[in-house]
Write an enzyme that holds these catalytic residues in place. Structure first.
Site, mmCIF file in Angstrom:
data_model
loop_
_atom_site.group_PDB
_atom_site.id
_atom_site.type_symbol
_atom_site.label_atom_id
_atom_site.label_comp_id
_atom_site.label_asym_id
_atom_site.label_seq_id
_atom_site.Cartn_x
_atom_site.Cartn_y
_atom_site.Cartn_z
ATOM 1 N N ARG A 60 96.462 -14.075 34.552
ATOM 2 C CA ARG A 60 96.206 -15.092 35.572
ATOM 3 C C ARG A 60 95.559 -16.334 34.980
ATOM 4 N NH1 ARG A 60 91.517 -16.122 38.339
ATOM 5 N NH2 ARG A 60 90.667 -14.084 37.793
ATOM 6 N N HIS A 98 79.242 -4.200 34.600
ATOM 7 C CA HIS A 98 80.330 -4.847 35.324
ATOM 8 C C HIS A 98 81.312 -3.831 35.896
ATOM 9 C CE1 HIS A 98 84.064 -7.489 35.504
ATOM 10 N NE2 HIS A 98 83.183 -8.195 36.188
ATOM 11 N N HIS A 156 93.591 -10.129 40.473
ATOM 12 C CA HIS A 156 92.317 -9.766 39.858
ATOM 13 C C HIS A 156 92.345 -8.418 39.148
ATOM 14 C CE1 HIS A 156 87.864 -8.751 40.111
ATOM 15 N NE2 HIS A 156 87.845 -9.959 39.572
ATOM 16 N N ARG A 190 78.770 -7.658 42.664
ATOM 17 C CA ARG A 190 78.710 -8.691 43.694
ATOM 18 C C ARG A 190 79.054 -8.024 45.018
ATOM 19 N NH1 ARG A 190 79.050 -13.588 40.784
ATOM 20 N NH2 ARG A 190 80.265 -13.436 38.861
ATOM 21 N N ARG A 205 76.533 -13.740 37.439
ATOM 22 C CA ARG A 205 76.409 -15.199 37.454
ATOM 23 C C ARG A 205 76.620 -15.795 38.840
ATOM 24 N NH1 ARG A 205 76.430 -18.226 33.189
ATOM 25 N NH2 ARG A 205 77.385 -16.593 31.928
ATOM 26 N N TYR A 233 91.279 -11.035 47.244
ATOM 27 C CA TYR A 233 91.487 -10.633 45.854
ATOM 28 C C TYR A 233 92.452 -9.465 45.776
ATOM 29 C CZ TYR A 233 87.578 -13.373 43.968
ATOM 30 O OH TYR A 233 86.746 -14.376 43.563
#
Length: 733
Positions: A614, A483, A642, A423, A453, A518
Site C-alpha cells: 500500500r 505492536h 492494512h 490504539r 505515536r 481499515y
C-alpha cells in the site's frame, strides 16, 4: 492526531541505516515452511556479488512515501469516484503530509543538526533527501491546491455545494457572518502584537493563523500582530443552502474590531508544522508514564520544519515570519488559499449520499452465526466447531472481536482475559468489557502500549482507568514497542474438557471505529499449539519469562526477519528441486534491506515473487538481472489496505501467515510483532484473497524499475468486488 484516523494514511516513523547484503542463515528456532527441503539453501557467491553490485537497488524510503501520498492525490483527481469521496481524499492527503513533516522531515533535520547524517541504504545523504523532499512535496502541494480550486470546488458547485470566499458572499450572508463573529468568534480571539514590549508569539504546530499588518494613524508606525484561527469552530462556516465560507475569511474581514483605532493594512494566512516526534529514555520503566507525559508537553514546542503561507503574502510579512521562526526559504510553501484542507472532512461528511460511496454495513461472519437471529453471537460455541478467519470491514468487528471480549467478560466460566492494546477508540467498548471483567473478579492482563505515536495521551488515560478497575496493566519490554495484536481468553469447560484457550491474532488494532475503515484480517481459534504459544508470549511480556521459540508464531525482534528470510530461501530450494515455488506478500511497507535482498536473491534464482504494497516500497521490480521475476502492485480505495499476509508455495505444501509486522526496521528490530501460521482452512481463504488481489484484471498501481507507479485499467476493483460478495451473502442468508 493519529494517522490511523483516516483511510489511506500511513505511519511514517522510521530510521533508515545504510544496508548491505546480509544472508540470514536458516534458524532452527523458528517455524519454517521448508520442512521438505533436504538441505539449507546456500546462495551462490556470483549471485550475491551480482546483487551487491547494484548500487541503487534500494529506493529512498522518504521519496517512496511521497509517491504513496501522490497515489492518494490521484484518487482525489479521479473523476469516476464519488465527488465527496474525492474531497475526502484531498483532506487525507493533507493530513498525511502534515504527519510526514512532523516525523520524517523532523527526524532528518535532527540527524543533520546532531552530526548523525549517515548515508542511507538508497545511497543518498540526509541533506540530499531533504532537498528532494522539499522539491517534490512543494510540487505535490501545488497540485493538491490546484485540484481543490480547479476541479473539486467547481464540481461541488454544480451539485449545489458552494465553497465561497468573502468577496463572493451575498449581503444577507455577510450580515449573518457579522453576527456570528460578534456573538461567538470575537470573544474567543486573542490578538498578539509584536513590539519591543511583546516578543514574537509562539506559533503552535498545525494551527491556522492570520499575520496582520496594522498602522497607528496618529504616528504612522506599522506593527505586526498574529491572530490564531480557533480550532473549535467549523473550518468552513455554514451559511445555509449548502454554502460555506472559510472561517479565516470571516475573521479577516472583522479585524477592525480586534484592533480598534488602528488601520488594518493587510492580513495573510499562514501555518507552521513542527517537530512532534517524542523521545523518551526507558531505562527506568517504572517512571515511563511520568517521563512520557513530560515529553508530550515538550512536543508542543518542537522546532518548525515547514511554513505554509498564502501566495498573496507580502514580502515584508514573509520575511518577518521566516526570520522569527528561524526557518529557511526552502521550507516555505507558498500556496493558493485556503490553507489547511484537512477541514474538507466536514464537507465530505455532508448528508449527500448520492455523492458518496454506496453505503455498506458489515455483516456477521457466517461461521459465527449459522442462523440469523436476534440473540447475541455465541463466539465460544462457534469456535469449538471450527476456526474463524475474519476479514474486516467486510466481517463485522462488533459481532466478532468485540463480542468475543464482551462475552468473555460476562461468562462466569471465563477465568482470565489477556490482551494487547496499541490504539483504540475514545469510547471503547473493549476497554469497558475489560473493566467489567476485572470488577467481576476475573484475572485481566492488559498490555497497553503508551508510546503509540500520537495516541500517547489517550493510552495513558486508558492505562490509569484500567489500573483503577483492578486490571493488571503492563507496558511491555524496555526499549521495544508492543505492536502485536493479541487477545486470549482462558475458560474452564468442566472436568471432561478442562481449561481451553480461545485466541485472537490480528493485523489491526482493537479499535471499533477504524475497523469500519481499515481492511484487516484476524484469526479466532482454539488451536492448542497457537494458544500455548500466545500464553508463553504474554508471560514474556508481563514477567521475566524468556521463551524465545514458538511452534506456530514468528515473533519480533527475535525471529520475524530471520524466519521470513529462511522461508524465502526454502522457496529457492524448492524451485531448484523442481517443486512448486512462489512468494506472495501483502504489506503496508517494504523497506528492510535484508528482506529485500532475500527477495532479489529469489528472483535471481527464478522464483516468482508478487508484492502488494500500500505505502512505501524500497524494492525495485523488473530490473534486468536483479528483479526480473518480481512484480509489485498497490491498491488504494475506500478502505485502507492494512493487513499483512505472507504466502509461500512450500514445494506443494503451501503456508500462509498473517500478523502485525511490516517489513520495516522499526517493526523487525524495535517492536514486539507477531505472525501466526494459519491453519489449513484459513490458509486457503487467504490464498483465494491473494489470487483476486494479484489478478491482472484487478485495478492497481504497478511499480516500475524506475520507482514510478502507473495505474492499470483493470475492470474490477478489489474492495468493491468483496463488498458485492458480502451483499450477496447477506441476500441469501
Amino acid at each position: 492526531m493519529s494517522s490511523e484516523q483516516h483511510p489511506q494514511s500511513d505511519q511514517v516513523a522510521e530510521t533508515e541505516p545504510a544496508g548491505t547484503l546480509v544472508v540470514v542463515p536458516d534458524s532452527p528456532s523458528s517455524p519454517s515452511s521448508g520442512d521438505a527441503v533436504e538441505a539449507p539453501y546456500a546462495a551462490p557467491e556470483d549471485v550475491l556479488a551480482r546483487i551487491e553490485a547494484v548500487d541503487n537497488r534500494f529506493v529512498d524510503r522518504e521519496l517512496s512515501w511521497l509517491r504513496f501520498n501522490e497515489r492518494v492525490l490521484e484518487l482525489a483527481e479521479d473523476p469516476t469516484l464519488p465527488l465527496l469521496e474525492r474531497a475526502r481524499f484531498l483532506a487525507i492527503f493533507a493530513s498525511n503530509l502534515d504527519e510526514f513533516f512532523m516525523v520524517r522531515v523532523a527526524g532528518l533535520k535532527r540527524r543533520i543538526a546532531t552530526g548523525l547524517a549517515v548515508r542511507a541504504a538508497s545511497g543518498m545523504m540526509p541533506r540530499e533527501v531533504l532537498e528532494a523532499i522539499w522539491q517534490r512535496a512543494g510540487e505535490l502541494s501545488q497540485r493538491h491546491a490546484r485540484v481543490f480550486r480547479d476541479e473539486i470546488v467547481p464540481a461541488l458547485d454544480t451539485q449545489g455545494i458552494v465553497l465561497v470566499r468573502w468577496a463572493d458572499l451575498e449581503r444577507d450572508e455577510q450580515k449573518a457572518c457579522k453576527r456570528l463573529f460578534k456573538e461567538r468568534v470575537f470573544p474567543v480571539l486573542t490578538p498578539l502584537a509584536v513590539d519591543p514590549a511583546h516578543p514574537f508569539p509562539y506559533i503552535s504546530g498545525l494551527s491556522l493563523n492570520l499575520a496582520v499588518l496594522i498602522r497607528n494613524p496618529k504616528t504612522g508606525k506599522e506593527h505586526f500582530a498574529r491572530v490564531k484561527v480557533p480550532s473549535n469552530f467549523d473550518r468552513f462556516v455554514p451559511l445555509g443552502n449548502a454554502r460555506f465560507v472559510p472561517l479565516e475569511d470571516v475573521i479577516g474581514e472583522h479585524l477592525g474590531r480586534l484592533f480598534p483605532g488602528m488601520e488594518v493594512l493587510e492580513f495573510h494566512t499562514f501555518r507552521v508544522t513542527r517537530n512532534e516526534d517524542v523521545e523518551v529514555e526507558e531505562d527506568d520503566a517504572e517512571n515511563l508514564l511520568a517521563a512520557l507525559e513530560k515529553e508530550l508537553l515538550r512536543r508542543k514546542f518542537g522546532p518548525p520544519v515547514r511554513l505554509e503561507v498564502d501566495q498573496s503574502i507580502s514580502a515584508p510579512v514573509l520575511e518577518l515570519l521566516v526570520s522569527e521562526l528561524d526557518i529557511n526559504e526552502q521550507e516555505v510553501f507558498r500556496l493558493p488559499g485556503p490553507l489547511d484542507l484537512r477541514g474538507l472532512h466536514s464537507i465530505a461528511d455532508l448528508p449527500r449520499e448520492d455523492l458518496k460511496y454506496r453505503s455498506f454495513v458489515p455483516i456477521t461472519h457466517p461461521r459465527l452465526a449459522e442462523v440469523e437471529s436476534a440473540a447475541p453471537v455465541d463466539v465460544f460455541k462457534a469456535l469449538r466447531r471450527r476456526d474463524v478467519l475474519l476479514h474486516h470491514p467486510y466481517d463485522s468487528f462488533a459481532t466478532s472481536v468485540q463480542r468475543f471480549i464482551e462475552q468473555a467478560a460476562a461468562d462466569p466460566h471465563v477465568l482470565a482475559i489477556k490482551q494487547t492494546l496499541y490504539r483504540t477508540s475514545g469510547d471503547s467498548p473493549i476497554i469497558d468489557a475489560l473493566i467489567d471483567a476485572a470488577e467481576a473478579g476475573k484475572q485481566v492482563l492488559v498490555l497497553v502500549e503508551i508510546k503509540a505515536r500520537f495516541d500517547e495521551q489517550a493510552n495513558i488515560r486508558w492505562a490509569r482507568k484500567l489500573e483503577q478497575a483492578g486490571c493488571h496493566v503492563v507496558y511491555g519490554l524496555v526499549g521495544l514497542k508492543t505492536h502485536c495484536k493479541l487477545a486470549m481468553v482462558v475458560r474452564d469447560e468442566g472436568e471432561q474438557v478442562g481449561i481451553r484457550r480461545y485466541t485472537h491474532i490480528g493485523t489491526g488494532n482493537y479499535n471499533p471505529k477504524t475497523s469500519r475503515m481499515y481492511e484487516d484480517l484476524g484469526l479466532l481459534t482454539t488451536d492448542e499449539v497457537i494458544g500455548e504459544d500466545v500464553a508463553h508470549l504474554f508471560n514474556n511480556l508481563s514477567g521475566w519469562s524468556r521463551k524465545a521459540t514458538y511452534d506456530q508464531l514468528l515473533v519480533a525482534p527475535d525471529f520475524v526477519r530471520s524466519g521470513l528470510v529462511e522461508q524465502i530461501h526454502a522457496e529457492i530450494a524448492h524451485h531448484r528441486a523442481g517443486r512448486p515455488a512462489g512468494i506472495r506478500i501483502k504489506a503496508n511497507s517494504i523497506v528492510d534491506e535484508q528482506v529485500i535482498d532475500a527477495l532479489y536473491l529469489a528472483s535471481c534464482e527464478g522464483v516468482p515473487v508478487e508484492l502488494l504494497v500500500r505505502g512505501i516500497c524500497a524494492l525495485r521490480p523488473g530490473v534486468p538481472g536483479l528483479s526480473d521475476n518480481i512484480k509489485v502492485r498497490s491498491i488504494l480505495g475506500r478502505f485502507l489496505e492494512h493487513s499483512r499476509v505472507f504466502g509461500f508455495e512450500g514445494g506443494g505444501e503451501p503456508t500462509a501467515w498473517i500478523g502485525s509486522a511490516d517489513m520495516m526496521h522499526r517493526n523487525l528490530d524495535r517492536r514486539v510483532e507477531v505472525l501466526v501460521r494459519l491453519p489449513e482452512q484459513s490458509r486457503d481463504e487467504v490464498r483465494a484473497l491473494l489470487d483476486l488481489a494479484f489478478d491482472g484484471d484487478t485495478q492497481a498501481w504497478i511499480l516500475g524499475p524506475d520507482a514510478r507507479w502507473t495505474r492499470n485499467d483493470g475492470a474490477r476493483h478489489l474492495q468493491e468486488t468483496l463488498i458485492e460478495r458480502q451483499r450477496g451473502r447477506r441476500a441469501t442468508s
